[in-house]
Design a protein around this motif. Structure first.
Motif, short mmCIF file in Angstrom:
data_model
loop_
_atom_site.label_atom_id
_atom_site.label_comp_id
_atom_site.label_asym_id
_atom_site.label_seq_id
_atom_site.Cartn_x
_atom_site.Cartn_y
_atom_site.Cartn_z
N SER A 88 3.80 2.49 -27.06
CA SER A 88 2.89 1.72 -26.21
C SER A 88 1.45 2.10 -26.49
O SER A 88 1.15 3.08 -27.17
N ARG A 89 0.54 1.31 -25.92
CA ARG A 89 -0.89 1.59 -26.08
C ARG A 89 -1.41 2.53 -25.00
O ARG A 89 -2.60 2.83 -24.96
N ARG A 90 -0.53 2.95 -24.15
CA ARG A 90 -0.94 3.85 -23.08
C ARG A 90 -1.30 5.22 -23.65
O ARG A 90 -0.79 5.64 -24.67
N SER A 91 -2.18 5.89 -22.95
CA SER A 91 -2.59 7.23 -23.37
C SER A 91 -1.46 8.21 -23.10
O SER A 91 -1.11 8.49 -21.95
#
Length: 221
Positions: A88-91
């Motif tokens: 995912s693009r989440r941190s």
């Protein structure tokens, strides 16, 4: 990362902690049993128990913390959540920070609340109790960070619990020494300033860089 993403993650892990109540409470029961074992083994002499109270409390904290670390990322590996997090693009750093915070709240905080009981059982000087609590408050984030790092290194291993303990224990020995030393200094009439400053510096560094280091370890794991 928005709150709309953070809170569902915190809620998911909090629910897992609640559903695994027996595992979550295991460190607390372990601490109670070990705290009871020392007076039984050494005898009820108050002066002797007072002298070892700081060291005993720190050893209990360190060993009890190990019980919950093995599961920190293992469920994410087993159910595929870790792969989703990585893709995912989440941190990932923020996700790891949230998981470490929940681990601290679920393990260290109950043990901190238990500390006055241990101090009373060991007849610890009232002036030393605030120092013991402060040293634990500063030292437990360091233990949590080293534990999370070891959990990330061993997350893909089927039986990584023993290896995790072998990694964490040597790394946390300085924390144990300075934490117990701060209490010992107060009991013997000295100053706890230096060991507490060391723990404070360690806590700042590990809280600032620990989640990032753990996230990078998970990426390369």
């Amino acid at each position: 990362m928005s709150d709309a993403v953070i809170w569902p993650l915190l809620k998911r892990d909090a629910l897992l902690l609640f559903r695994r109540r027996s595992e979550t409470l295991a460190p607390l029961w372990f601490a109670l049993i070990v705290a009871t074992a020392f007076p039984l083994a050494l005898g009820p002499e108050a002066a002797k128990l007072t002298r070892i109270a700081g060291g005993v409390a720190w050893v209990i904290f360190l060993l009890a913390s190990l019980l919950s670390l093995d599961a920190l990322f293992r469920s994410d590996v087993e159910d595929g959540s870790l792969d989703v997090m990585l893709a995912s693009r989440r941190s990932l750093t923020l996700i790891v920070a949230c998981k470490m915070l929940l681990n601290w709240l679920g393990t260290a905080l109950p043990l901190l609340l238990l500390t006055p009981v241990i101090a009373y059982a060991y007849d610890l000087d009232q002036g030393a109790l605030p120092v013991l609590l402060l040293s634990l408050l500063l030292g437990t984030p360091i233990i949590c960070t080293f534990g999370a790092l070891a959990a990330a290194l061993t997350a893909h291993l089927r039986r990584g619990g023993v290896l995790l303990s072998l990694i964490v224990l040597p790394l946390t020995l300085p924390v144990l020494i300075f934490g117990a030393g701060a209490v010992e200094a107060v009991i013997t009439g000295g100053s706890a300033r230096q060991p507490l400053l060391f723990l404070a510096a360690g806590a700042v560094v590990t809280v600032a860089f620990g989640p990032w280091l753990v996230a990078e370890t998970l990426k390369t794991g």
